[in-house]
Write a protein that holds these residues in place. Sequence first.
Motif, mmCIF file in Angstrom:
data_model
loop_
_atom_site.group_PDB
_atom_site.id
_atom_site.type_symbol
_atom_site.label_atom_id
_atom_site.label_comp_id
_atom_site.label_asym_id
_atom_site.label_seq_id
_atom_site.Cartn_x
_atom_site.Cartn_y
_atom_site.Cartn_z
ATOM 1 N N GLN A 91 9.292 6.077 11.756
ATOM 2 C CA GLN A 91 9.245 5.296 10.520
ATOM 3 C C GLN A 91 10.630 4.866 10.050
ATOM 4 O O GLN A 91 10.768 4.276 8.994
ATOM 5 C CB GLN A 91 8.550 6.109 9.428
ATOM 6 C CG GLN A 91 7.083 6.369 9.717
ATOM 7 C CD GLN A 91 6.424 7.259 8.682
ATOM 8 O OE1 GLN A 91 7.099 7.980 7.947
ATOM 9 N NE2 GLN A 91 5.109 7.221 8.606
ATOM 10 N N GLN B 235 -7.109 8.507 -0.794
ATOM 11 C CA GLN B 235 -5.976 9.077 -0.075
ATOM 12 C C GLN B 235 -6.468 10.313 0.670
ATOM 13 O O GLN B 235 -7.170 11.151 0.101
ATOM 14 C CB GLN B 235 -4.843 9.464 -1.026
ATOM 15 C CG GLN B 235 -3.636 9.993 -0.297
ATOM 16 C CD GLN B 235 -2.476 10.306 -1.217
ATOM 17 O OE1 GLN B 235 -1.321 10.226 -0.822
ATOM 18 N NE2 GLN B 235 -2.756 10.660 -2.456
ATOM 19 N N ARG C 280 -3.578 1.447 4.470
ATOM 20 C CA ARG C 280 -2.615 0.546 3.832
ATOM 21 C C ARG C 280 -1.213 1.136 3.772
ATOM 22 O O ARG C 280 -0.236 0.412 3.765
ATOM 23 C CB ARG C 280 -3.095 0.203 2.417
ATOM 24 C CG ARG C 280 -4.463 -0.457 2.363
ATOM 25 C CD ARG C 280 -4.475 -1.759 3.165
ATOM 26 N NE ARG C 280 -3.545 -2.729 2.663
ATOM 27 C CZ ARG C 280 -3.839 -3.639 1.731
ATOM 28 N NH1 ARG C 280 -5.060 -3.682 1.217
ATOM 29 N NH2 ARG C 280 -2.923 -4.501 1.316
ATOM 30 N N HIS C 281 -1.117 2.437 3.684
ATOM 31 C CA HIS C 281 0.207 3.068 3.658
ATOM 32 C C HIS C 281 0.082 4.511 4.113
ATOM 33 O O HIS C 281 -0.994 5.108 4.038
ATOM 34 C CB HIS C 281 0.815 3.013 2.251
ATOM 35 C CG HIS C 281 -0.031 3.670 1.198
ATOM 36 N ND1 HIS C 281 -0.036 5.041 0.984
ATOM 37 C CD2 HIS C 281 -0.928 3.164 0.309
ATOM 38 C CE1 HIS C 281 -0.873 5.330 0.012
ATOM 39 N NE2 HIS C 281 -1.440 4.220 -0.418
ATOM 40 N N GLN C 282 1.167 5.051 4.611
ATOM 41 C CA GLN C 282 1.172 6.455 5.031
ATOM 42 C C GLN C 282 2.539 7.054 4.744
ATOM 43 O O GLN C 282 3.558 6.380 4.784
ATOM 44 C CB GLN C 282 0.823 6.590 6.506
ATOM 45 C CG GLN C 282 1.645 5.730 7.450
ATOM 46 C CD GLN C 282 1.159 5.850 8.879
ATOM 47 O OE1 GLN C 282 1.385 6.846 9.533
ATOM 48 N NE2 GLN C 282 0.487 4.817 9.373
ATOM 49 N N LYS C 283 2.515 8.340 4.416
ATOM 50 C CA LYS C 283 3.744 9.033 4.062
ATOM 51 C C LYS C 283 3.708 10.439 4.635
ATOM 52 O O LYS C 283 2.692 11.124 4.554
ATOM 53 C CB LYS C 283 3.900 9.093 2.534
ATOM 54 C CG LYS C 283 5.181 9.770 2.078
ATOM 55 C CD LYS C 283 5.280 9.762 0.562
ATOM 56 C CE LYS C 283 6.561 10.451 0.103
ATOM 57 N NZ LYS C 283 6.658 10.468 -1.392
ATOM 58 N N ARG D 248 -7.838 1.505 1.880
ATOM 59 C CA ARG D 248 -8.582 0.596 1.017
ATOM 60 C C ARG D 248 -9.947 0.375 1.654
ATOM 61 O O ARG D 248 -10.044 0.057 2.840
ATOM 62 C CB ARG D 248 -7.859 -0.740 0.848
ATOM 63 C CG ARG D 248 -8.566 -1.698 -0.120
ATOM 64 C CD ARG D 248 -7.753 -2.977 -0.300
ATOM 65 N NE ARG D 248 -6.490 -2.711 -0.960
ATOM 66 C CZ ARG D 248 -6.347 -2.624 -2.279
ATOM 67 N NH1 ARG D 248 -7.399 -2.757 -3.062
ATOM 68 N NH2 ARG D 248 -5.164 -2.391 -2.802
ATOM 69 N N SER E 34 -1.423 9.882 13.492
ATOM 70 C CA SER E 34 -0.623 8.652 13.543
ATOM 71 C C SER E 34 -0.985 7.795 14.748
ATOM 72 O O SER E 34 -0.922 6.573 14.691
ATOM 73 C CB SER E 34 0.870 8.994 13.560
ATOM 74 O OG SER E 34 1.175 9.798 14.691
ATOM 75 N N VAL F 289 -2.331 9.474 3.928
ATOM 76 C CA VAL F 289 -2.670 8.094 4.257
ATOM 77 C C VAL F 289 -3.541 7.510 3.151
ATOM 78 O O VAL F 289 -4.544 8.109 2.748
ATOM 79 C CB VAL F 289 -3.423 8.003 5.602
ATOM 80 C CG1 VAL F 289 -3.657 6.541 5.972
ATOM 81 C CG2 VAL F 289 -2.645 8.715 6.691
#
Length: 563
Positions: A295, A157, A194-197, A210, A165, A207
């Motif tokens: 988002q 992470q 794989r994912h972001q917040k 993987r 972004s 972010v």
Amino acid sequence: MVVQQEEYEGVTSASAISAYLNAMIESGGVSLCLAASDARPEPIVLMEQHVGETLVMDLSSVDYLLGRLQQGEQFFLRGQSQGKVLRTPLLSLTETRRTGGRFLCCSDYPVSIDVLQRRESFRAELRMGMVVSAAVVSADGESVQGELRDLSQDGCQIELPLTASGVLAEADGPLKLAYTFPDGTYFEVLGVARHQKTDAERHILRVGFRFANCTSDQERQIWYFVCEIEREAARYKKETQEDRQPSPLFEQAGRRTDGSELVGRRDIKRYATPTARRLVKVAAYLDAQLLLLKQGSDIDSRQLSRNADRVLMLHEEDREALLFASRCLSPEPLLVRHGIAVAVHLLDLVGSNMPRDVQKAIVASGLIHDLGKALVPQVVFKAPNFEATHRQAMSEHVSLLMDRLHNCQWLSASVAKAVIGGINERLDGSGYPEGLSGNDINELAKASAIVDVVEAMRRDRADRPARTAQQIYRHLLRHPHQFDPRWIKRYVEHFKTLPVGSLAHFSSEQLAWIVRLNKDGTPAEVVLAEGVEPPLRDTLGVSVRGDVFERLGRPVREVAVST
């Protein structure tokens, strides 16, 4: 034989145990963990195994633990093979000898090996003070700098600025991840986001990646990094650190010593004035809000309220300092800079005799009025010819944003409708979204339209360069059918012909930014400029107060700068 044990599989087959131990020996990344619940892993070297009899280890790196181990304190070993985490049962030392400056120790032979199949659950987290820079590099070489937050055999992470972004959205394959540890160790690996917040409080992007296409050497290095991060984190956890040897990867770790402060990965010291450095927090909020809107989130009511209050406070403290600060945000995205400039100038133009709650609503509406453009297909803004279909698509940004205001119960609906909904309307009905005309347009909307056009025209656009205040005033006055002449006159009288934030060329051939004005509109304070560039701390010279004309002569002309 395999026995299920929580997330681990307990392997008791003698041949499988031998194979796993060989893999741990070959990997070179093994940790010793004391049985105590608060103990953290320490890297050691597992040298060899004598099947069914003993394990031989080099414990030179944990010599301070030898006393406890020789007295019978139990431990287990942890390692990895092919992405799986391996763990022995509790073991005890059976022999210790020193040879060639090394401590070679023998232990029991394990009767089983636990295998953790869920690799992603085994993560080493970096604690406060452990700084590992992490760059995300796109295929075309665009790089975004951030910090590593946790690491596992499977992925990591990373905290990044919100500007990342764009790089993530455009990636059509794995991105290069490049880590630099405090001791200078550099490591590269490919990773897929794989994912972001979004962290709205800190204005950053977290972010999760993987890893992709790792070689066996990379896997071994990653495991070493995982162990070393855990080792260093253990030192921060203990009240006293004397008995914990630091990880060599972090030997030069330290906090920032240059006195700078970070907001969402922004170095505040870059910004030109103290007020601009405080205004950066508002910019960081808007930047974060842009991403949240993309988002699917609504406008964050609490954050909008807090930042509108921040702008009001800055205005109450020193209105001219705030006006100039709104020109000092060139590192920020265009929509962010424009929103802040509109909010500040609209407040200054119309807010003096209004109740504070109305002022706050005007500021809040100005800050976010254009954020809906992030929800419109971006091809609209890149089209070489602006056609009717493009205009229709762009006009939808107003309703798209209004639909995201449901949680902002404190925000005056009439003010929001006037500023957000009416800022693009024109007297002749040629505006949008409703095509209102004449007296159907609210007075606040008419004022907002003037402020919006001035701020838009002060910046470069694809079809034209930035313009000076005088050029913009002439444009407005030539279009009385679109813009209310009364509000044009009020704007010019209020902000003057050479407004605060203008770059002026003086008769002495000096360039200087207008920071404060006398009541008659003449410069009361200026800051010398090195060139025609947006104001940042490194581009500003000395301040000249009071005797501006004596020092610099008369201002000859304004120089257009896209701020």
